[in-house]
Design a protein around this motif. Structure first.
Motif, PDB file in Angstrom:
ATOM      1  N   GLY A  56       6.593  20.862   1.940  1.00  0.00           N
ATOM      2  CA  GLY A  56       6.019  21.904   1.102  1.00  0.00           C
ATOM      3  C   GLY A  56       4.584  21.680   0.686  1.00  0.00           C
ATOM      4  N   GLY A  57       3.878  20.769   1.323  1.00  0.00           N
ATOM      5  CA  GLY A  57       2.493  20.519   0.985  1.00  0.00           C
ATOM      6  C   GLY A  57       2.295  19.468  -0.098  1.00  0.00           C
ATOM      7  N   GLY A  58       3.351  19.116  -0.836  1.00  0.00           N
ATOM      8  CA  GLY A  58       3.237  18.130  -1.905  1.00  0.00           C
ATOM      9  C   GLY A  58       3.500  16.717  -1.438  1.00  0.00           C
ATOM     10  N   GLY A  59       3.900  16.549  -0.202  1.00  0.00           N
ATOM     11  CA  GLY A  59       4.207  15.228   0.337  1.00  0.00           C
ATOM     12  C   GLY A  59       5.691  14.921   0.279  1.00  0.00           C
ATOM     13  N   ARG A  60       6.099  14.039   1.153  1.00  0.00           N
ATOM     14  CA  ARG A  60       7.514  13.672   1.245  1.00  0.00           C
ATOM     15  C   ARG A  60       7.985  12.930   0.006  1.00  0.00           C
ATOM     16  NH1 ARG A  60      10.552   9.567   5.230  1.00  0.00           N
ATOM     17  NH2 ARG A  60       9.093   8.204   4.231  1.00  0.00           N
ATOM     18  N   TYR A  61       7.114  12.083  -0.598  1.00  0.00           N
ATOM     19  CA  TYR A  61       7.558  11.335  -1.772  1.00  0.00           C
ATOM     20  C   TYR A  61       7.909  12.290  -2.913  1.00  0.00           C
ATOM     21  CZ  TYR A  61       7.866   8.184  -5.697  1.00  0.00           C
ATOM     22  OH  TYR A  61       8.315   7.517  -6.810  1.00  0.00           O
ATOM     23  N   PRO A  90      11.012   5.569   6.619  1.00  0.00           N
ATOM     24  CA  PRO A  90      10.234   4.444   6.124  1.00  0.00           C
ATOM     25  C   PRO A  90       9.733   4.727   4.715  1.00  0.00           C
ATOM     26  CG  PRO A  90       8.926   5.692   7.695  1.00  0.00           C
ATOM     27  CD  PRO A  90      10.300   6.297   7.676  1.00  0.00           C
ATOM     28  N   GLY A  91       9.502   3.681   3.971  1.00  0.00           N
ATOM     29  CA  GLY A  91       9.119   3.824   2.584  1.00  0.00           C
ATOM     30  C   GLY A  91       7.747   4.428   2.380  1.00  0.00           C
ATOM     31  N   PHE A  92       7.577   5.087   1.247  1.00  0.00           N
ATOM     32  CA  PHE A  92       6.254   5.547   0.830  1.00  0.00           C
ATOM     33  C   PHE A  92       5.429   4.335   0.432  1.00  0.00           C
ATOM     34  CE2 PHE A  92       3.665   7.497  -2.764  1.00  0.00           C
ATOM     35  CZ  PHE A  92       2.665   7.948  -1.922  1.00  0.00           C
ATOM     36  N   ALA A  96      10.809   5.205  -3.788  1.00  0.00           N
ATOM     37  CA  ALA A  96       9.709   5.076  -2.823  1.00  0.00           C
ATOM     38  C   ALA A  96       9.953   4.039  -1.737  1.00  0.00           C
ATOM     39  CB  ALA A  96       8.413   4.724  -3.559  1.00  0.00           C
ATOM     40  N   THR A  97      11.064   3.309  -1.821  1.00  0.00           N
ATOM     41  CA  THR A  97      11.316   2.211  -0.890  1.00  0.00           C
ATOM     42  C   THR A  97      12.682   2.372  -0.218  1.00  0.00           C
ATOM     43  OG1 THR A  97      12.189   0.856  -2.709  1.00  0.00           O
ATOM     44  CG2 THR A  97       9.857   0.592  -2.176  1.00  0.00           C
ATOM     45  N   PRO A  98      12.873   1.700   0.935  1.00  0.00           N
ATOM     46  CA  PRO A  98      14.190   1.739   1.574  1.00  0.00           C
ATOM     47  C   PRO A  98      15.243   1.135   0.647  1.00  0.00           C
ATOM     48  CG  PRO A  98      12.526   0.900   3.080  1.00  0.00           C
ATOM     49  CD  PRO A  98      11.892   0.985   1.725  1.00  0.00           C
ATOM     50  N   TRP A 128       0.846  -1.184   0.000  1.00  0.00           N
ATOM     51  CA  TRP A 128       0.000   0.000   0.000  1.00  0.00           C
ATOM     52  C   TRP A 128       0.888   1.242   0.000  1.00  0.00           C
ATOM     53  CZ3 TRP A 128       0.729  -3.245   4.067  1.00  0.00           C
ATOM     54  CH2 TRP A 128       1.251  -2.707   5.244  1.00  0.00           C
ATOM     55  N   LEU A 129       0.310   2.350  -0.436  1.00  0.00           N
ATOM     56  CA  LEU A 129       0.988   3.642  -0.389  1.00  0.00           C
ATOM     57  C   LEU A 129       0.598   4.325   0.908  1.00  0.00           C
ATOM     58  CD1 LEU A 129       0.460   4.904  -4.044  1.00  0.00           C
ATOM     59  CD2 LEU A 129       2.408   3.660  -3.096  1.00  0.00           C
ATOM     60  N   ASP A 130       1.579   4.738   1.678  1.00  0.00           N
ATOM     61  CA  ASP A 130       1.343   5.366   2.978  1.00  0.00           C
ATOM     62  C   ASP A 130       1.145   6.874   2.783  1.00  0.00           C
ATOM     63  OD1 ASP A 130       1.118   5.961   5.646  1.00  0.00           O
ATOM     64  OD2 ASP A 130       3.029   5.055   6.229  1.00  0.00           O
ATOM     65  N   THR A 131      -0.001   7.236   2.205  1.00  0.00           N
ATOM     66  CA  THR A 131      -0.258   8.629   1.852  1.00  0.00           C
ATOM     67  C   THR A 131      -0.425   9.533   3.079  1.00  0.00           C
ATOM     68  OG1 THR A 131      -2.594   8.098   1.573  1.00  0.00           O
ATOM     69  CG2 THR A 131      -1.236   8.101  -0.401  1.00  0.00           C
ATOM     70  N   ARG A 132      -1.015   9.013   4.141  1.00  0.00           N
ATOM     71  CA  ARG A 132      -1.203   9.837   5.347  1.00  0.00           C
ATOM     72  C   ARG A 132       0.143  10.249   5.926  1.00  0.00           C
ATOM     73  NH1 ARG A 132      -0.929   8.998  10.571  1.00  0.00           N
ATOM     74  NH2 ARG A 132      -0.854   6.739  10.377  1.00  0.00           N
TER      75      ARG A 132
END
Length: 191
Positions: A20-25, A63-65, A56-58, A8-12
């Motif tokens: 910056g509001g765009g997310g860490r990924y 931790p990974g997205f 997106a992964t270690p 799954w994608l950890d969007t939260r």
């Protein structure tokens, strides 16, 4: 028996950790733009998708997205050199094979141990444990093609919004991996 979600994608968490509001990924894609250097303008989407997975992964993002089930030890996506298709390479924690569980004669009171678990996660045995007793830890290696339907085209360059395309590629790959591996994980957890 409920179906086990493999990936799954950890969007939260991604939104929480983003600056910056765009997310860490999106930030990780920008910070690791070199990972995409060989993908710009490629007519096939596979190399770009594989770069998006790596970022997106270690160890690139920890931790990974992309997050995964507790039985998944590693998961990579690569381009098949034979035909250019997308291939997943996943290592899963598995029970011992039936040939070893039919009889315990081979154990001979040596205190054999399997996969250690900490808070429900499978982990490597500690050095101090390896000094005391033998461990037999089974894994299942999965090498499988993933569907390429829905993968976005590779952007033409770093100014062509690679974050959006990378996020879409991850969504497609996670869906394909779940379709492939969720039944396997459900069986492993139920067995």
């Amino acid at each position: 028996m409920s179906t086990q979600q493999a990936f799954w994608l950890d969007t939260r968490r991604d939104r929480e950790l983003g600056q910056g509001g765009g997310g860490r990924y999106a930030e990780r894609v920008a910070a690791n733009i070199g990972e995409f250097e060989e993908t710009w303008g490629d007519i096939a989407p596979v190399t770009f998708a594989c770069a998006a997975w790596r970022v997106a992964t270690p160890p690139v993002t920890s931790p990974g997205f992309v997050r995964w089930h507790r039985r998944v030890l590693s998961a990579t996506c690569v381009r098949n050199t034979w035909d250019g298709s997308l291939v997943a390479k996943v290592t899963l924690v598995s029970p011992l094979p039936e040939a070893l569980t039919a009889t315990r004669a081979w154990w001979r009171d040596r205190g054999w141990q399997g996969w250690p678990e900490i808070f429900g996660q499978f982990v490597e045995p500690a050095e101090q444990d390896l000094a005391k007793v033998p461990h037999a830890r089974a894994t299942l290696l999965v090498d499988a093609p993933l569907p390429m339907d829905g993968l976005p085209s590779a952007p033409d360059g770093p100014d062509d919004h690679p974050q959006e395309a990378a996020h879409r590629a991850l969504t497609v790959m996670v869906g394909g991996l779940n379709e492939l591996l969720s039944p396997v994980l459900t069986q492993l957890e139920g067995g």
